[in-house]
Design a protein around this motif. Structure first.
Motif, PDB file in Angstrom:
ATOM      1  N   GLU A  32      25.150 -13.067  21.252  1.00 16.18           N
ATOM      2  CA  GLU A  32      26.061 -12.896  22.384  1.00 16.18           C
ATOM      3  C   GLU A  32      27.383 -13.615  22.126  1.00 16.18           C
ATOM      4  OE1 GLU A  32      26.299 -13.867  27.202  1.00 16.18           O
ATOM      5  OE2 GLU A  32      24.430 -14.188  26.100  1.00 16.18           O
ATOM      6  N   ARG A  33      27.307 -14.804  21.532  1.00 20.78           N
ATOM      7  CA  ARG A  33      28.525 -15.533  21.177  1.00 20.78           C
ATOM      8  C   ARG A  33      29.362 -14.719  20.191  1.00 20.78           C
ATOM      9  NH1 ARG A  33      31.236 -19.824  18.526  1.00 20.78           N
ATOM     10  NH2 ARG A  33      31.501 -21.704  19.813  1.00 20.78           N
ATOM     11  N   SER A  34      28.685 -14.048  19.269  1.00 20.77           N
ATOM     12  CA  SER A  34      29.383 -13.228  18.283  1.00 20.77           C
ATOM     13  C   SER A  34      30.148 -12.085  18.943  1.00 20.77           C
ATOM     14  CB  SER A  34      28.384 -12.672  17.270  1.00 20.77           C
ATOM     15  OG  SER A  34      29.026 -11.859  16.315  1.00 20.77           O
ATOM     16  N   THR A  35      29.546 -11.459  19.947  1.00 20.84           N
ATOM     17  CA  THR A  35      30.248 -10.368  20.625  1.00 20.84           C
ATOM     18  C   THR A  35      31.468 -10.882  21.373  1.00 20.84           C
ATOM     19  OG1 THR A  35      28.867 -10.549  22.620  1.00 20.84           O
ATOM     20  CG2 THR A  35      28.095  -9.074  20.885  1.00 20.84           C
ATOM     21  N   ILE A  36      31.377 -12.106  21.896  1.00 20.50           N
ATOM     22  CA  ILE A  36      32.533 -12.702  22.579  1.00 20.50           C
ATOM     23  C   ILE A  36      33.646 -13.003  21.574  1.00 20.50           C
ATOM     24  CG2 ILE A  36      33.343 -14.706  23.892  1.00 20.50           C
ATOM     25  CD1 ILE A  36      30.555 -14.829  25.159  1.00 20.50           C
ATOM     26  N   ILE A  37      33.266 -13.491  20.394  1.00 22.19           N
ATOM     27  CA  ILE A  37      34.262 -13.739  19.345  1.00 22.19           C
ATOM     28  C   ILE A  37      34.933 -12.432  18.941  1.00 22.19           C
ATOM     29  CG2 ILE A  37      34.583 -14.453  16.948  1.00 22.19           C
ATOM     30  CD1 ILE A  37      34.237 -16.779  18.873  1.00 22.19           C
ATOM     31  N   ASP A  38      34.142 -11.350  18.827  1.00 18.84           N
ATOM     32  CA  ASP A  38      34.722 -10.043  18.509  1.00 18.84           C
ATOM     33  C   ASP A  38      35.751  -9.639  19.563  1.00 18.84           C
ATOM     34  OD1 ASP A  38      33.098  -9.881  16.309  1.00 18.84           O
ATOM     35  OD2 ASP A  38      31.587  -8.610  17.267  1.00 18.84           O
ATOM     36  N   ALA A  39      35.415  -9.868  20.833  1.00 23.21           N
ATOM     37  CA  ALA A  39      36.349  -9.544  21.912  1.00 23.21           C
ATOM     38  C   ALA A  39      37.583 -10.435  21.849  1.00 23.21           C
ATOM     39  CB  ALA A  39      35.647  -9.695  23.266  1.00 23.21           C
ATOM     40  N   LEU A  40      37.386 -11.699  21.480  1.00 23.55           N
ATOM     41  CA  LEU A  40      38.508 -12.626  21.350  1.00 23.55           C
ATOM     42  C   LEU A  40      39.462 -12.194  20.245  1.00 23.55           C
ATOM     43  CD1 LEU A  40      39.748 -15.389  22.199  1.00 23.55           C
ATOM     44  CD2 LEU A  40      38.292 -16.444  20.467  1.00 23.55           C
ATOM     45  N   VAL A  41      38.889 -11.810  19.107  1.00 22.53           N
ATOM     46  CA  VAL A  41      39.712 -11.330  17.990  1.00 22.53           C
ATOM     47  C   VAL A  41      40.487 -10.076  18.401  1.00 22.53           C
ATOM     48  CG1 VAL A  41      39.643 -10.360  15.663  1.00 22.53           C
ATOM     49  CG2 VAL A  41      38.234 -12.350  16.232  1.00 22.53           C
ATOM     50  N   ALA A  42      39.805  -9.163  19.106  1.00 23.93           N
ATOM     51  CA  ALA A  42      40.468  -7.938  19.561  1.00 23.93           C
ATOM     52  C   ALA A  42      41.599  -8.257  20.538  1.00 23.93           C
ATOM     53  CB  ALA A  42      39.447  -7.009  20.227  1.00 23.93           C
ATOM     54  N   ALA A  43      41.373  -9.221  21.440  1.00 24.23           N
ATOM     55  CA  ALA A  43      42.402  -9.596  22.398  1.00 24.23           C
ATOM     56  C   ALA A  43      43.609 -10.212  21.701  1.00 24.23           C
ATOM     57  CB  ALA A  43      41.829 -10.572  23.422  1.00 24.23           C
ATOM     58  N   GLY A  49      49.768  -7.633  17.910  1.00 24.10           N
ATOM     59  CA  GLY A  49      49.955  -6.401  17.161  1.00 24.10           C
ATOM     60  C   GLY A  49      48.812  -6.192  16.201  1.00 24.10           C
ATOM     61  N   ALA A  50      48.274  -5.017  16.184  1.00 23.93           N
ATOM     62  CA  ALA A  50      47.057  -4.761  15.408  1.00 23.93           C
ATOM     63  C   ALA A  50      47.257  -4.971  13.924  1.00 23.93           C
ATOM     64  CB  ALA A  50      46.576  -3.334  15.681  1.00 23.93           C
ATOM     65  N   ASP A  51      48.471  -4.742  13.415  1.00 24.58           N
ATOM     66  CA  ASP A  51      48.696  -4.842  11.981  1.00 24.58           C
ATOM     67  C   ASP A  51      49.314  -6.172  11.579  1.00 24.58           C
ATOM     68  OD1 ASP A  51      47.765  -2.244  11.633  1.00 24.58           O
ATOM     69  OD2 ASP A  51      49.744  -1.384  12.033  1.00 24.58           O
ATOM     70  N   SER A  52      49.389  -7.108  12.505  1.00 23.84           N
ATOM     71  CA  SER A  52      50.044  -8.373  12.198  1.00 23.84           C
ATOM     72  C   SER A  52      49.121  -9.264  11.390  1.00 23.84           C
ATOM     73  CB  SER A  52      50.443  -9.100  13.488  1.00 23.84           C
ATOM     74  OG  SER A  52      49.301  -9.447  14.225  1.00 23.84           O
ATOM     75  N   PHE A  95      31.803 -18.997  13.122  1.00 26.07           N
ATOM     76  CA  PHE A  95      32.536 -18.155  14.067  1.00 26.07           C
ATOM     77  C   PHE A  95      34.051 -18.276  13.882  1.00 26.07           C
ATOM     78  CE2 PHE A  95      28.449 -18.232  16.420  1.00 26.07           C
ATOM     79  CZ  PHE A  95      28.280 -16.859  16.522  1.00 26.07           C
ATOM     80  N   THR A  96      34.511 -19.431  13.410  1.00 25.80           N
ATOM     81  CA  THR A  96      35.928 -19.561  13.076  1.00 25.80           C
ATOM     82  C   THR A  96      36.283 -18.620  11.929  1.00 25.80           C
ATOM     83  OG1 THR A  96      35.985 -21.873  13.783  1.00 25.80           O
ATOM     84  CG2 THR A  96      37.724 -21.150  12.295  1.00 25.80           C
ATOM     85  N   ARG A  97      35.381 -18.529  10.956  1.00 24.64           N
ATOM     86  CA  ARG A  97      35.622 -17.653   9.811  1.00 24.64           C
ATOM     87  C   ARG A  97      35.654 -16.182  10.229  1.00 24.64           C
ATOM     88  NH1 ARG A  97      32.058 -17.511   4.196  1.00 24.64           N
ATOM     89  NH2 ARG A  97      33.642 -16.492   2.908  1.00 24.64           N
ATOM     90  N   LEU A  98      34.896 -15.813  11.265  1.00 25.38           N
ATOM     91  CA  LEU A  98      34.938 -14.443  11.757  1.00 25.38           C
ATOM     92  C   LEU A  98      36.306 -14.103  12.351  1.00 25.38           C
ATOM     93  CD1 LEU A  98      31.438 -14.107  13.485  1.00 25.38           C
ATOM     94  CD2 LEU A  98      32.157 -13.185  11.270  1.00 25.38           C
ATOM     95  N   GLN A  99      37.006 -15.134  12.836  1.00 26.91           N
ATOM     96  CA  GLN A  99      38.343 -14.906  13.405  1.00 26.91           C
ATOM     97  C   GLN A  99      39.413 -14.822  12.316  1.00 26.91           C
ATOM     98  OE1 GLN A  99      39.225 -17.330  17.043  1.00 26.91           O
ATOM     99  NE2 GLN A  99      37.219 -18.225  16.620  1.00 26.91           N
ATOM    100  N   ALA A 100      39.275 -15.632  11.274  1.00 28.89           N
ATOM    101  CA  ALA A 100      40.233 -15.622  10.161  1.00 28.89           C
ATOM    102  C   ALA A 100      39.532 -16.222   8.947  1.00 28.89           C
ATOM    103  CB  ALA A 100      41.483 -16.423  10.511  1.00 28.89           C
ATOM    104  N   ASP A 101      39.344 -15.408   7.906  1.00 30.81           N
ATOM    105  CA  ASP A 101      38.623 -15.864   6.729  1.00 30.81           C
ATOM    106  C   ASP A 101      39.378 -17.008   6.054  1.00 30.81           C
ATOM    107  OD1 ASP A 101      36.566 -15.931   4.938  1.00 30.81           O
ATOM    108  OD2 ASP A 101      37.357 -14.327   3.666  1.00 30.81           O
ATOM    109  N   TYR A 102      38.636 -17.972   5.527  1.00 32.52           N
ATOM    110  CA  TYR A 102      39.274 -19.092   4.849  1.00 32.52           C
ATOM    111  C   TYR A 102      38.309 -19.729   3.857  1.00 32.52           C
ATOM    112  CZ  TYR A 102      36.654 -22.201   8.040  1.00 32.52           C
ATOM    113  OH  TYR A 102      35.668 -22.850   8.734  1.00 32.52           O
ATOM    114  N   VAL A 103      38.872 -20.507   2.934  1.00 33.48           N
ATOM    115  CA  VAL A 103      38.082 -21.336   2.029  1.00 33.48           C
ATOM    116  C   VAL A 103      38.543 -22.779   2.223  1.00 33.48           C
ATOM    117  CG1 VAL A 103      37.835 -19.458   0.367  1.00 33.48           C
ATOM    118  CG2 VAL A 103      39.693 -21.113   0.086  1.00 33.48           C
TER     119      VAL A 103
END
Length: 289
Positions: A32-43, A49-52, A95-103
């Motif tokens: 459920e937390r993952s679906t909220i993160i998906d919605a957060l990323v979409a928002a 801007g979608a391509d930013s 979940f941070t990585r799901l928002q923006a990949d990083y190393v």
């Protein structure tokens, strides 16, 4: 007819069944937390801007600090709070990585096992760790990225004033490790997290400055320490270069005044980041320091 378990075997079976239910609930909540993160990323994509490209690292150390404080406040029972912290760190990092990949780039001048233990405890095992030669190499790697993080070990007597390249529009200090301080805890290497610009930096409890003064004696250090300012690292040459941690309610002018009152000539004083005040678990009240 008895309504509850009547044998030791029945009792064990009931307890294990309850554990299975709890495990399923935990898994369900994580999904459920993952679906909220998906919605957060979409928002966020809708806002920017979608391509930013990302406007900064998705790292939120001050929000994480608030989460950890709430964990400590409500925690009870025999489960060690350090274990709970580790579990939460893995969840947050994933979940941070799901928002923006990083190393994460690691300071190679520190003990490699201690450095990896600290990084794995804080970021988990699913994240890529990149070995760098030294703090300067970590900072250079972060400067070329919009999302990567770095971990630099804190050595009071630094071989170089590596922090001189921090601040401005470049990489900054965003966290100090470990956040939960406890004698004998695992992954206890003192370190700083270096980050590129973040989109929601917040106001840290502790401001970190790149400072210098004209002499290399202890007068300035003693004056700063007595005022509640911590010398995180220093490099002694003809004068002193220092990385200092200053409570957020003390401004730069106050720091300069302290140095002048100590009879030394202040030099450079630049803000290069900040972090949330840690929690000292060895204190009776689990108070921040």
């Amino acid at each position: 007819m008895p309504s509850g378990p009547t044998t030791e075997h029945d009792k064990l079976a009931e307890l294990r069944a309850r554990i299975d239910v709890i495990d399923a609930d935990i898994h369900g909540l994580l999904m459920e937390r993952s679906t909220i993160i998906d919605a957060l990323v979409a928002a966020k994509g809708t806002q920017s801007g979608a391509d930013s490209t990302p406007t900064g690292a998705a790292f939120r150390p001050l929000r994480e600090a608030d989460m950890m404080r709430r964990l400590v406040e409500r925690h009870e029972g025999t489960l060690p709070i350090i274990t709970v912290e580790n579990i939460w760190r893995v969840i947050i990092s994933t979940f941070t990585r799901l928002q923006a990949d990083y190393v994460v780039h690691l300071d190679g001048s520190a003990d490699p096992l201690a450095m990896r233990d600290t990084a794995r405890f804080y970021f988990g095992f699913s994240l890529d760790l990149i070995d760098a030669d030294d703090p300067e190499s970590v900072i250079a790697a972060i400067a070329e990225s919009t999302t990567d993080l770095g971990v630099v070990a804190l050595n009071r007597n630094a071989l170089t004033p590596w922090w001189r390249t921090l601040g401005g529009a470049g990489p900054r200090i965003l966290a100090r490790l470990p956040f939960l301080q406890q004698t004998g805890r695992p992954a206890d290497l003192p370190a700083l997290v270096i980050s590129p610009k973040v989109s929601e930096p917040g106001e840290p409890d502790i401001a970190v400055y790149d400072a210098s003064w004209a002499v290399s004696g202890h007068r300035a250090e003693n004056a700063l320490t007595e005022a509640g300012i911590e010398i995180l690292a220093r490099h002694i040459g003809e004068g002193t270069d220092a990385l200092i941690a200053v409570p957020s309610d003390m401004d730069a002018a106050s720091v300069t005044s302290l140095l002048e009152q100590a009879g030394v000539e202040p030099g450079r004083l630049r803000e290069v980041g900040g972090y949330a005040a840690a929690i000292d678990l060895d204190d009776d009240g689990d108070d921040d320091f």
